[in-house]
Design an enzyme around this catalytic site. Structure first.
Site, short mmCIF file in Angstrom:
data_model
loop_
_atom_site.label_atom_id
_atom_site.label_comp_id
_atom_site.label_asym_id
_atom_site.label_seq_id
_atom_site.Cartn_x
_atom_site.Cartn_y
_atom_site.Cartn_z
N THR A 15 6.23 -4.53 3.99
CA THR A 15 6.61 -3.24 4.27
C THR A 15 5.49 -2.40 4.98
O THR A 15 5.73 -1.57 5.98
CB THR A 15 7.43 -2.43 3.08
OG1 THR A 15 8.53 -2.94 2.85
CG2 THR A 15 7.49 -1.02 3.54
N SER A 58 7.24 -11.02 1.90
CA SER A 58 6.28 -11.66 1.11
C SER A 58 7.04 -12.65 0.24
O SER A 58 6.65 -13.41 -0.38
CB SER A 58 5.72 -10.54 -0.05
OG SER A 58 6.79 -10.07 -0.94
N THR A 90 5.57 -5.78 -1.29
CA THR A 90 5.30 -5.61 -2.83
C THR A 90 6.23 -6.35 -3.61
O THR A 90 6.06 -6.49 -4.65
CB THR A 90 5.79 -4.14 -2.99
OG1 THR A 90 7.15 -3.88 -2.34
CG2 THR A 90 4.80 -3.17 -2.28
N1 DAS Z 1 9.41 -6.42 2.71
C1 DAS Z 1 9.29 -6.57 1.32
C2 DAS Z 1 8.26 -7.66 1.28
O1 DAS Z 1 7.99 -7.93 2.14
C3 DAS Z 1 8.97 -5.31 0.73
C4 DAS Z 1 7.76 -4.76 0.74
O2 DAS Z 1 6.71 -5.05 1.37
O3 DAS Z 1 7.71 -3.89 -0.50
O4 DAS Z 1 8.04 -8.00 0.04
#
Ligand code: DAS
Length: 330
Positions: A15, A58, A90
């Site tokens: 994100t 992620s 995250t």
């Molecule tokens: N897009 C998600 C990830 O890559 C969520 C985030 O980054 O908070 O984990």
């Protein structure tokens, strides 16, 4: 005159780096260089080099990626960096942070950060989190703490931290220990230091042995469990009920599995030690430990799975696996 502290930033996507239009949804697009450039205050804290290591959500990261990342962080330290910052999604920080904690055995701070609000939203938290992460990465007080997760002006030890909310910027919690510190007006305050770190040296040459994660639930009999060896799994972590309990039918199946592979007993509650000597009913922690399961100590299911995955990958034998959980985290 140049700043004396150098920080190596590795961006992995998530994100914090995601942009796009609101109809199609945001995706990871910004590079590490973009992220650093967007926060001019960083140049007043350290000399920063940015590497776009991966650019993905992620959940797509693998253990291979993390072993390679750990090697790149080692190389950055060898060439004089005072600290390292990893930016990523995250969703899996609680796993990647703990993996880096186990893979690296260095005094220099390794700080993982991300964002809950992407850069297209009002109140995007990525820039503040990145600045805070760099401030922690150059902090003398943060040396020797192992991998850290810095988000929302809090400093968490990677071995305790969990993501607890789908959207809140205050999603990260470290139960039962609490954060090891926080930032106030850019000052890093560390108030506690976790003891008993463990280092697992793993190189890219080692081959992965998949570890399954199974959550016990009301009325389930665990009929999927006997399939695991045939599917190629080399180990299992059970997120049991409460202090470490499963229905009796599941216990019978776990006993058969524990004769074939390491089976670790954790709790689905998300906090507290797995019990060892309280309950005596079939499927209780005393029964399961007697049937060969290894209690995970303070580690939750995701972290126990990460530890077991790295131990298996490092070719660790059964006795050492048991002592890694029982003495290292028990
Ligand atoms: N897009 C998600 C990830 O890559 C969520 C985030 O980054 O908070 O984990």
């Amino acid at each position: 005159m140049g700043l004396s502290k150098r920080v190596a930033v590795f961006s992995l996507g998530g994100t914090i780096s995601s942009t796009g239009d609101s109809a199609a949804g945001v995706t990871p697009t910004l590079t590490g260089e973009d992220l650093v450039r967007d926060v001019p205050q960083i140049s007043g804290v350290a000399e920063v080099s940015a590497t776009s290591f991966r650019q993905m959500s992620s959940g797509e990261l693998t253990l291979d990626d993390l072993v390679e990342l750990a090697a790149e962080i080692e190389a950055a330290f060898a060439s004089g960096a005072s600290g390292a910052v990893v930016t990523q999604g995250t969703d899996t920080i609680e796993e990647t942070g703990f993996a880096l904690d186990l893979l690296l055995d260095r005094e220099e701070p390794v700080v993982v950060t991300g964002a809950m609000r992407n850069p297209t939203l009002p109140g995007a938290d990525g820039p503040a989190n990145l600045l805070a992460a760099v401030q922690v990465a150059v902090s003398g007080a943060a040396r020797g703490l192992g991998a850290l997760v810095v988000i929302n002006d809090e400093v968490h030890a990677a071995r305790f931290v969990r993501k607890t909310h789908t959207q809140s910027p205050a999603t990260f919690r470290s139960e039962p220990a609490g954060p090891v510190g926080w930032l106030a007006e850019g000052r890093v305050r560390i108030v506690q230091r976790p003891v008993g770190r463990r280092h697992i040296p793993v190189s890219v040459e080692y081959t992965a042995r998949p570890v399954a994660l199974y959550t016990a639930s009301l009325g389930d009999d665990g009929r999927v469990l006997p399939e695991l060896p045939g599917l190629g799994y080399g180990g299992l972590v059970v997120e049991a009920m409460g202090g470490g309990h499963v229905p009796e039918a599941v216990a019978d199946r776990l006993e058969l599995l524990a004769a074939q592979m390491p089976v670790v007993l954790s709790s689905r509650t998300g906090s507290g030690d797995v019990l060892r000597k309280t309950y005596g009913f079939p499927g209780s922690e005393i029964d399961l430990i007697g049937r060969g399961l290894i209690p995970s100590g303070t580690l939750d299911g995701l972290k126990a799975r990460m530890l077991l995955s790295l131990l298996l990958r490092a070719g660790t034998g059964p006795d050492e696996i048991r002592s890694a959980f029982c003495e290292g985290f028990g």
